[in-house]
Design a protein around this motif. Sequence first.
Motif, PDB file in Angstrom:
ATOM      1  N   SER A   1     -17.236 -18.285  31.077  1.00  0.00           N
ATOM      2  CA  SER A   1     -16.328 -17.243  30.644  1.00  0.00           C
ATOM      3  C   SER A   1     -16.678 -15.717  31.522  1.00  0.00           C
ATOM      4  CB  SER A   1     -16.191 -17.103  29.199  1.00  0.00           C
ATOM      5  OG  SER A   1     -17.464 -16.356  28.791  1.00  0.00           O
ATOM      6  N   ILE A   2     -17.943 -15.526  31.708  1.00  0.00           N
ATOM      7  CA  ILE A   2     -18.615 -14.395  32.328  1.00  0.00           C
ATOM      8  C   ILE A   2     -18.310 -14.202  33.821  1.00  0.00           C
ATOM      9  CG2 ILE A   2     -20.666 -12.811  32.862  1.00  0.00           C
ATOM     10  CD1 ILE A   2     -19.521 -12.895  29.826  1.00  0.00           C
ATOM     11  N   GLN A   3     -17.617 -13.522  34.227  1.00  0.00           N
ATOM     12  CA  GLN A   3     -17.035 -13.373  35.696  1.00  0.00           C
ATOM     13  C   GLN A   3     -17.620 -11.973  36.389  1.00  0.00           C
ATOM     14  OE1 GLN A   3     -12.732 -13.157  35.470  1.00  0.00           O
ATOM     15  NE2 GLN A   3     -12.692 -15.691  35.116  1.00  0.00           N
ATOM     16  N   PHE A   4     -18.184 -11.224  35.488  1.00  0.00           N
ATOM     17  CA  PHE A   4     -18.790  -9.816  36.127  1.00  0.00           C
ATOM     18  C   PHE A   4     -19.828  -9.238  35.461  1.00  0.00           C
ATOM     19  CE2 PHE A   4     -18.176  -4.994  36.748  1.00  0.00           C
ATOM     20  CZ  PHE A   4     -19.069  -5.017  37.597  1.00  0.00           C
ATOM     21  N   LEU A   5     -21.256  -8.992  35.808  1.00  0.00           N
ATOM     22  CA  LEU A   5     -22.151  -8.777  35.371  1.00  0.00           C
ATOM     23  C   LEU A   5     -22.482  -7.244  35.916  1.00  0.00           C
ATOM     24  CD1 LEU A   5     -24.668  -8.604  33.655  1.00  0.00           C
ATOM     25  CD2 LEU A   5     -25.933  -9.758  35.254  1.00  0.00           C
ATOM     26  N   LEU A   6     -22.677  -6.083  34.980  1.00  0.00           N
ATOM     27  CA  LEU A   6     -22.980  -4.821  35.687  1.00  0.00           C
ATOM     28  C   LEU A   6     -24.386  -4.447  34.839  1.00  0.00           C
ATOM     29  CD1 LEU A   6     -22.064  -2.288  37.089  1.00  0.00           C
ATOM     30  CD2 LEU A   6     -21.175  -1.279  34.803  1.00  0.00           C
ATOM     31  N   SER A   7     -25.395  -4.085  36.037  1.00  0.00           N
ATOM     32  CA  SER A   7     -26.468  -4.112  35.324  1.00  0.00           C
ATOM     33  C   SER A   7     -27.258  -2.617  35.437  1.00  0.00           C
ATOM     34  CB  SER A   7     -27.425  -5.073  35.929  1.00  0.00           C
ATOM     35  OG  SER A   7     -28.908  -4.732  35.684  1.00  0.00           O
ATOM     36  N   ASP A   8     -27.712  -1.975  34.721  1.00  0.00           N
ATOM     37  CA  ASP A   8     -28.939  -0.932  34.900  1.00  0.00           C
ATOM     38  C   ASP A   8     -29.853  -1.108  35.961  1.00  0.00           C
ATOM     39  OD1 ASP A   8     -30.011   1.829  34.422  1.00  0.00           O
ATOM     40  OD2 ASP A   8     -31.446   0.613  33.285  1.00  0.00           O
TER      41      ASP A   8
ATOM     42  N   PHE B   1     -21.531  -9.238  40.733  1.00  0.00           N
ATOM     43  CA  PHE B   1     -22.502  -8.206  40.094  1.00  0.00           C
ATOM     44  C   PHE B   1     -22.758  -6.959  40.820  1.00  0.00           C
ATOM     45  CE2 PHE B   1     -26.950  -6.926  40.983  1.00  0.00           C
ATOM     46  CZ  PHE B   1     -27.293  -7.036  39.626  1.00  0.00           C
ATOM     47  N   SER B   2     -22.983  -5.922  40.131  1.00  0.00           N
ATOM     48  CA  SER B   2     -22.826  -4.507  40.452  1.00  0.00           C
ATOM     49  C   SER B   2     -23.950  -3.769  39.752  1.00  0.00           C
ATOM     50  CB  SER B   2     -21.705  -3.885  40.559  1.00  0.00           C
ATOM     51  OG  SER B   2     -21.759  -2.573  41.368  1.00  0.00           O
TER      52      SER B   2
ATOM     53  N   LYS C   1     -20.929   5.097  31.678  1.00  0.00           N
ATOM     54  CA  LYS C   1     -21.259   3.804  32.143  1.00  0.00           C
ATOM     55  C   LYS C   1     -20.193   2.606  31.535  1.00  0.00           C
ATOM     56  CE  LYS C   1     -26.058   3.485  33.698  1.00  0.00           C
ATOM     57  NZ  LYS C   1     -27.386   2.952  33.367  1.00  0.00           N
ATOM     58  N   GLY C   2     -19.792   3.065  30.122  1.00  0.00           N
ATOM     59  CA  GLY C   2     -18.722   2.321  30.009  1.00  0.00           C
ATOM     60  C   GLY C   2     -17.237   2.354  30.786  1.00  0.00           C
ATOM     61  N   GLN C   3     -16.927   3.448  30.993  1.00  0.00           N
ATOM     62  CA  GLN C   3     -15.775   3.601  31.941  1.00  0.00           C
ATOM     63  C   GLN C   3     -16.067   3.022  33.185  1.00  0.00           C
ATOM     64  OE1 GLN C   3     -12.651   5.146  31.013  1.00  0.00           O
ATOM     65  NE2 GLN C   3     -12.175   4.275  33.243  1.00  0.00           N
ATOM     66  N   ALA C   4     -17.213   3.253  33.684  1.00  0.00           N
ATOM     67  CA  ALA C   4     -17.823   2.786  34.943  1.00  0.00           C
ATOM     68  C   ALA C   4     -17.307   0.979  34.993  1.00  0.00           C
ATOM     69  CB  ALA C   4     -19.177   2.916  35.434  1.00  0.00           C
ATOM     70  N   LEU C   5     -17.815   0.502  34.153  1.00  0.00           N
ATOM     71  CA  LEU C   5     -17.642  -1.017  33.684  1.00  0.00           C
ATOM     72  C   LEU C   5     -16.115  -1.226  33.755  1.00  0.00           C
ATOM     73  CD1 LEU C   5     -18.723  -3.888  32.942  1.00  0.00           C
ATOM     74  CD2 LEU C   5     -18.433  -3.111  30.591  1.00  0.00           C
ATOM     75  N   SER C   6     -15.119  -0.640  32.866  1.00  0.00           N
ATOM     76  CA  SER C   6     -13.858  -0.621  32.956  1.00  0.00           C
ATOM     77  C   SER C   6     -13.365  -0.453  34.223  1.00  0.00           C
ATOM     78  CB  SER C   6     -13.154   0.206  31.858  1.00  0.00           C
ATOM     79  OG  SER C   6     -13.664  -0.042  30.575  1.00  0.00           O
ATOM     80  N   THR C   7     -13.714   0.443  34.791  1.00  0.00           N
ATOM     81  CA  THR C   7     -13.023   0.909  36.320  1.00  0.00           C
ATOM     82  C   THR C   7     -13.722  -0.436  37.080  1.00  0.00           C
ATOM     83  OG1 THR C   7     -13.384   3.170  35.980  1.00  0.00           O
ATOM     84  CG2 THR C   7     -13.280   2.299  38.210  1.00  0.00           C
ATOM     85  N   LEU C   8     -14.704  -0.860  37.161  1.00  0.00           N
ATOM     86  CA  LEU C   8     -15.017  -1.758  38.260  1.00  0.00           C
ATOM     87  C   LEU C   8     -14.582  -3.284  37.745  1.00  0.00           C
ATOM     88  CD1 LEU C   8     -18.842  -0.958  38.600  1.00  0.00           C
ATOM     89  CD2 LEU C   8     -16.958  -0.872  40.454  1.00  0.00           C
TER      90      LEU C   8
END
Length: 273
Positions: free
Chosen positions: A8-15, A45-46, A199-206
């Motif tokens: 179910s996980i299609q995208f991981l955004l990492s610090d 991944f980004s 970073k929350g908005q960045a996650l939504s945008t990406l």
Amino acid sequence: MSVPKASSIQFLLSDMDGTLLRPDHSISPRTLDAVRALREAGVAFSLATGRPPRAMQQQIEALGVDLPTAGFNGGSIVRPDGRFLVRHHVPVQAAVTALLLFEALPQIETWVFADNEWLLRHLDGALMPHERQALGYAPKVVDSFEEYLPRIDKIVAASGDHRLLAKLEARLHASTAGQAQASRSQPRFLDVTALEADKGQALSTLAEYLGVPLQRTAALGDGGNDSAMFRRAGLSIAMGQAPDQVKGEADVITGSNQEDGAAEAIERYILMR
């Protein structure tokens, strides 16, 4: 909680710092292998970091990231070809407020990021050499920050006095409310960025850019500036050395960045090895 299934996980955004990077700013072989396996499994991944985009290139190349990445806590989202997908500057009045506050305190090193440069008033700060090593480039000394005010991406108060930074963070929340935001990217750094630099908005945008629903995203981090993406991601993962408040906002906790916690998180919660 019920951890989402691997499929179910299609995208991981990492610090980056404190998460993918070890304390010496290197990436472990296990983490490199885990990110490679993630991408081979078809999971996007980004990166999202408080660093300037200029200071991300080495890690982008090492990790094989071929998607837009978020610098300045999401204030700048940059495509692989260098074009900006998103860019937000600190409003001038908020920048003036923060600079006047920081520069009045001798315990604070004041750093300004603008025009793709790291700007300082002097070079005698104790934390500057360490940050120079982390960023991979030298600061530029200026007589005044005034000419850069309309184009500031981020202002940093750097200090070993963590209690003082916490007080300054609370003070800026009140004095710049509705204009900018202040967050602790690391215990010794207080970042002031545009209100939209989140970073929350960045996650939504990406996620929107990739066509991935938020419930199928995961976020991995260790700092107070990562909490915003924790609140939006389908799965949020905190590093083992993260402050208790950050851990409390995550769905699951992995090992520390000295224990290959990022690789462990990818293997255990996303690839489900």
